[in-house]
Design a protein around this motif. Structure first.
Motif, PDB file in Angstrom:
ATOM      1  N   SER A   1       0.851  -1.190   0.000  1.00 38.59           N
ATOM      2  CA  SER A   1       0.000   0.000   0.000  1.00 38.59           C
ATOM      3  C   SER A   1       0.887   1.240   0.000  1.00 38.59           C
ATOM      4  O   SER A   1       1.708   1.408   0.916  1.00 38.59           O
ATOM      5  N   PRO A   2       0.774   2.128  -0.999  1.00 37.72           N
ATOM      6  CA  PRO A   2       1.629   3.331  -1.009  1.00 37.72           C
ATOM      7  C   PRO A   2       1.496   4.164   0.260  1.00 37.72           C
ATOM      8  O   PRO A   2       2.492   4.715   0.746  1.00 37.72           O
ATOM      9  N   GLU A   3       0.289   4.258   0.807  1.00 43.12           N
ATOM     10  CA  GLU A   3       0.089   5.039   2.032  1.00 43.12           C
ATOM     11  C   GLU A   3       0.860   4.428   3.195  1.00 43.12           C
ATOM     12  O   GLU A   3       1.556   5.136   3.944  1.00 43.12           O
ATOM     13  N   VAL A   4       0.760   3.121   3.364  1.00 40.21           N
ATOM     14  CA  VAL A   4       1.449   2.445   4.466  1.00 40.21           C
ATOM     15  C   VAL A   4       2.959   2.467   4.240  1.00 40.21           C
ATOM     16  O   VAL A   4       3.735   2.650   5.194  1.00 40.21           O
ATOM     17  N   ILE A   5       3.398   2.301   3.014  1.00 43.42           N
ATOM     18  CA  ILE A   5       4.840   2.304   2.729  1.00 43.42           C
ATOM     19  C   ILE A   5       5.438   3.668   3.036  1.00 43.42           C
ATOM     20  O   ILE A   5       6.527   3.766   3.623  1.00 43.42           O
ATOM     21  N   CYS A   6       4.754   4.743   2.639  1.00 45.56           N
ATOM     22  CA  CYS A   6       5.274   6.084   2.938  1.00 45.56           C
ATOM     23  C   CYS A   6       5.382   6.298   4.445  1.00 45.56           C
ATOM     24  O   CYS A   6       6.394   6.840   4.937  1.00 45.56           O
ATOM     25  N   THR A   7       4.372   5.892   5.183  1.00 43.59           N
ATOM     26  CA  THR A   7       4.413   6.030   6.639  1.00 43.59           C
ATOM     27  C   THR A   7       5.550   5.223   7.242  1.00 43.59           C
ATOM     28  O   THR A   7       6.284   5.694   8.121  1.00 43.59           O
ATOM     29  N   THR A   8       5.731   3.994   6.766  1.00 43.57           N
ATOM     30  CA  THR A   8       6.773   3.124   7.307  1.00 43.57           C
ATOM     31  C   THR A   8       8.164   3.667   6.991  1.00 43.57           C
ATOM     32  O   THR A   8       9.069   3.597   7.839  1.00 43.57           O
ATOM     33  N   LEU A   9       8.358   4.206   5.806  1.00 40.51           N
ATOM     34  CA  LEU A   9       9.665   4.750   5.447  1.00 40.51           C
ATOM     35  C   LEU A   9      10.011   5.973   6.296  1.00 40.51           C
ATOM     36  O   LEU A   9      11.170   6.153   6.703  1.00 40.51           O
ATOM     37  N   LYS A  10       9.027   6.805   6.579  1.00 41.74           N
ATOM     38  CA  LYS A  10       9.286   7.962   7.437  1.00 41.74           C
ATOM     39  C   LYS A  10       9.664   7.519   8.848  1.00 41.74           C
ATOM     40  O   LYS A  10      10.586   8.076   9.458  1.00 41.74           O
ATOM     41  N   VAL A  11       8.973   6.497   9.353  1.00 45.88           N
ATOM     42  CA  VAL A  11       9.300   5.975  10.684  1.00 45.88           C
ATOM     43  C   VAL A  11      10.669   5.319  10.668  1.00 45.88           C
ATOM     44  O   VAL A  11      11.447   5.442  11.626  1.00 45.88           O
ATOM     45  N   LEU A  12      10.996   4.624   9.586  1.00 45.56           N
ATOM     46  CA  LEU A  12      12.309   3.989   9.483  1.00 45.56           C
ATOM     47  C   LEU A  12      13.429   5.026   9.480  1.00 45.56           C
ATOM     48  O   LEU A  12      14.489   4.809  10.086  1.00 45.56           O
ATOM     49  N   GLN A  13      13.202   6.154   8.844  1.00 42.78           N
ATOM     50  CA  GLN A  13      14.191   7.226   8.873  1.00 42.78           C
ATOM     51  C   GLN A  13      14.345   7.784  10.287  1.00 42.78           C
ATOM     52  O   GLN A  13      15.470   8.053  10.743  1.00 42.78           O
ATOM     53  N   SER A  14      13.235   7.971  10.980  1.00 43.01           N
ATOM     54  CA  SER A  14      13.315   8.455  12.361  1.00 43.01           C
ATOM     55  C   SER A  14      14.017   7.450  13.256  1.00 43.01           C
ATOM     56  O   SER A  14      14.750   7.831  14.178  1.00 43.01           O
ATOM     57  N   LEU A  15      13.807   6.157  12.985  1.00 44.22           N
ATOM     58  CA  LEU A  15      14.476   5.125  13.771  1.00 44.22           C
ATOM     59  C   LEU A  15      15.992   5.182  13.573  1.00 44.22           C
ATOM     60  O   LEU A  15      16.757   5.054  14.541  1.00 44.22           O
ATOM     61  N   VAL A  16      16.441   5.384  12.346  1.00 41.15           N
ATOM     62  CA  VAL A  16      17.882   5.461  12.076  1.00 41.15           C
ATOM     63  C   VAL A  16      18.496   6.673  12.762  1.00 41.15           C
ATOM     64  O   VAL A  16      19.625   6.608  13.276  1.00 41.15           O
ATOM     65  N   LEU A  17      17.767   7.775  12.803  1.00 39.99           N
ATOM     66  CA  LEU A  17      18.293   9.004  13.404  1.00 39.99           C
ATOM     67  C   LEU A  17      18.108   9.052  14.914  1.00 39.99           C
ATOM     68  O   LEU A  17      18.592   9.992  15.553  1.00 39.99           O
ATOM     69  N   SER A  18      17.418   8.091  15.498  1.00 40.52           N
ATOM     70  CA  SER A  18      17.158   8.124  16.940  1.00 40.52           C
ATOM     71  C   SER A  18      18.411   7.847  17.763  1.00 40.52           C
ATOM     72  O   SER A  18      18.520   8.298  18.905  1.00 40.52           O
ATOM     73  N   HIS A  19      19.365   7.095  17.199  1.00 37.31           N
ATOM     74  CA  HIS A  19      20.614   6.790  17.907  1.00 37.31           C
ATOM     75  C   HIS A  19      21.692   6.528  16.873  1.00 37.31           C
ATOM     76  O   HIS A  19      21.421   6.005  15.781  1.00 37.31           O
ATOM     77  N   GLU A  20      22.904   6.869  17.190  1.00 31.23           N
ATOM     78  CA  GLU A  20      23.984   6.755  16.209  1.00 31.23           C
ATOM     79  C   GLU A  20      24.345   5.316  15.860  1.00 31.23           C
ATOM     80  O   GLU A  20      25.016   5.068  14.857  1.00 31.23           O
ATOM     81  N   VAL A  21      23.913   4.346  16.649  1.00 28.21           N
ATOM     82  CA  VAL A  21      24.272   2.949  16.407  1.00 28.21           C
ATOM     83  C   VAL A  21      23.166   2.185  15.678  1.00 28.21           C
ATOM     84  O   VAL A  21      23.398   1.090  15.171  1.00 28.21           O
ATOM     85  N   VAL A  22      21.965   2.756  15.590  1.00 28.20           N
ATOM     86  CA  VAL A  22      20.838   2.040  15.009  1.00 28.20           C
ATOM     87  C   VAL A  22      21.106   1.680  13.548  1.00 28.20           C
ATOM     88  O   VAL A  22      20.774   0.577  13.090  1.00 28.20           O
ATOM     89  N   GLY A  23      21.724   2.590  12.797  1.00 28.12           N
ATOM     90  CA  GLY A  23      21.985   2.318  11.387  1.00 28.12           C
ATOM     91  C   GLY A  23      22.835   1.072  11.171  1.00 28.12           C
ATOM     92  O   GLY A  23      22.562   0.267  10.272  1.00 28.12           O
ATOM     93  N   GLU A  24      23.863   0.886  11.995  1.00 30.26           N
ATOM     94  CA  GLU A  24      24.715  -0.301  11.864  1.00 30.26           C
ATOM     95  C   GLU A  24      23.990  -1.564  12.322  1.00 30.26           C
ATOM     96  O   GLU A  24      24.227  -2.647  11.778  1.00 30.26           O
ATOM     97  N   LEU A  25      23.107  -1.438  13.301  1.00 29.94           N
ATOM     98  CA  LEU A  25      22.368  -2.611  13.768  1.00 29.94           C
ATOM     99  C   LEU A  25      21.348  -3.096  12.747  1.00 29.94           C
ATOM    100  O   LEU A  25      20.946  -4.269  12.776  1.00 29.94           O
ATOM    101  N   LEU A  26      20.929  -2.226  11.830  1.00 28.79           N
ATOM    102  CA  LEU A  26      19.945  -2.621  10.825  1.00 28.79           C
ATOM    103  C   LEU A  26      20.565  -3.328   9.624  1.00 28.79           C
ATOM    104  O   LEU A  26      19.829  -3.938   8.838  1.00 28.79           O
ATOM    105  N   VAL A  27      21.869  -3.258   9.462  1.00 32.10           N
ATOM    106  CA  VAL A  27      22.515  -3.853   8.281  1.00 32.10           C
ATOM    107  C   VAL A  27      22.226  -5.350   8.153  1.00 32.10           C
ATOM    108  O   VAL A  27      21.909  -5.826   7.059  1.00 32.10           O
ATOM    109  N   PRO A  28      22.300  -6.171   9.201  1.00 31.44           N
ATOM    110  CA  PRO A  28      22.010  -7.602   9.028  1.00 31.44           C
ATOM    111  C   PRO A  28      20.568  -7.900   8.624  1.00 31.44           C
ATOM    112  O   PRO A  28      20.280  -9.031   8.202  1.00 31.44           O
ATOM    113  N   TYR A  29      19.673  -6.918   8.728  1.00 35.04           N
ATOM    114  CA  TYR A  29      18.263  -7.157   8.426  1.00 35.04           C
ATOM    115  C   TYR A  29      17.848  -6.568   7.086  1.00 35.04           C
ATOM    116  O   TYR A  29      16.650  -6.480   6.796  1.00 35.04           O
ATOM    117  N   TYR A  30      18.824  -6.180   6.255  1.00 33.11           N
ATOM    118  CA  TYR A  30      18.481  -5.610   4.950  1.00 33.11           C
ATOM    119  C   TYR A  30      17.719  -6.608   4.079  1.00 33.11           C
ATOM    120  O   TYR A  30      16.884  -6.217   3.269  1.00 33.11           O
TER     121      TYR A  30
END
Length: 252
Positions: free
Chosen positions: A156-185
Motif C-alpha cells: 500500500s503506497p500510504e502504508v509504505i510512505c508512513t513506514t519509510l518515514k518511521v524507518l528514517q526516524s528510527l535510524v536518526l534516533s541513535h547513532e548505532v541504530v543504522g549499523e544494527l539494521l545492516v544484518p536485516y536488509y
C-alpha cells in the motif's frame, strides 16, 4: 425405400462429432488443463496452464493488527485528546519509565493501520518513544524487523510512505541504530526494490506529493541514502546486493 433428408446444418454438425471410439483413445475431447513442468503435461489430450500474471505492486489484503486489539482492551497507557491545535496523545506515564521492549514493537505493528484513530496513535506514539528512547531502543531493534517487514509487504503506497518515514526516524534516533539494521536488509529492502522507481511523471505540472513527502519513489531513495550514511562501511555493499539499481551517495 425413401432416403432420409439431411439439412446443411445437420451435415455440418455431423462433421464436428467425434469418431466412434475416439473417447476411449482420448481424441476429440476438450483438452485438460494441467500445471506446467509436471508429468501430466506430457500426457495426451492435455494443455499447459498459462503462468499467472505478475503484479509485484498489488496491494496485499488487510489483516487485523495486534495494535488495534490491545488498544480496544485499554492496555496502552495513553489517551487521545483534542484541543484547538488538533488531536494529540496524552501519556499516563512518563516515557522514561515506559517498557520499550513491550510497547515499541506493538506500536510498530500499528504501522499497517490506515483508519483513524489507530493510524494517528501508532505514528505519534512511535514518534514520542523514539524521541525519548535513546539507548533503550537498541535492544528492541530485532523485534521491530517483522512489523516493518509486514507493513512494507502490504504494497500500500500510504502504508509504505508512513513506514519509510518511521524507518528514517528510527535510524536518526541513535547513532548505532543504522549499523544494527545492516544484518536485516534482506528482510526490509526487497519491497523497496519494487517501488524505487515509482514516480509520477506530470511533465511541467506540479507534484504536490513531493511537498507532503508522499512520493514513494523519493522516499525510497531518501531512506536508502540514510541507511548507507549511518550503516557503516558494510552498508553500501549490502544495499547494492538487494537493490541493484542503487548508486552510492557517499562514494560518489
Amino acid at each position: 425405400m425413401v432416403a432420409e433428408y439431411v439439412t446443411g446444418r445437420q451435415f455440418r454438425e455431423g462433421l464436428r462429432r467425434p469418431m466412434p471410439g475416439a473417447a476411449a483413445r482420448g481424441l476429440g475431447q476438450r483438452p485438460r488443463v494441467v500445471p506446467a513442468f509436471t508429468p501430466q503435461s506430457r500426457q495426451r489430450g492435455t494443455v499447459v496452464a498459462p503462468p499467472k500474471a505478475s503484479a509485484p505492486q498489488r496491494r496485499a489484503p488487510d489483516r487485523p493488527t495486534a495494535f488495534r486489539r490491545f488498544y480496544a482492551r485499554g492496555d496502552y497507557p495513553l489517551a487521545l485528546e483534542f484541543d484547538t491545535s488538533g488531536f494529540k496523545i496524552a501519556w499516563k506515564v512518563e516515557l522514561e519509565k515506559l517498557d520499550y521492549e513491550h510497547y515499541l514493537p506493538l506500536f510498530f505493528d500499528g504501522l499497517r493501520e490506515t483508519e483513524h484513530p489507530f493510524k494517528f496513535l501508532a505514528q505519534r506514539g512511535i514518534e514520542d518513544m523514539l524521541a525519548h528512547g535513546g539507548a533503550r531502543i537498541l535492544p528492541v531493534i530485532p523485534q521491530l524487523i517483522i512489523p516493518v517487514k509486514n507493513a512494507l509487504n502490504t504494497r500500500s503506497p500510504e502504508v509504505i510512505c508512513t513506514t519509510l518515514k518511521v524507518l528514517q526516524s528510527l535510524v536518526l534516533s541513535h547513532e548505532v541504530v543504522g549499523e544494527l539494521l545492516v544484518p536485516y536488509y534482506r528482510q526490509i529492502l526487497p519491497v523497496l526494490n519494487v517501488f524505487k522507481d515509482r514516480n509520477v511523471n506530470l511533465g511541467d505540472g506540479i507534484d504536490y506529493s513531493q511537498l507532503k513527502r508522499e512520493n514513494v519513489g523519493d522516499l525510497v531513495q531518501e531512506t536508502l541514502e540514510l541507511l548507507e550514511q549511518h550503516g557503516g562501511p558494510e552498508a553500501f555493499i549490502n544495499i547494492k546486493y538487494m537493490v541493484p539499481t542503487y548508486e552510492s551517495c557517499v562514494r560518489n
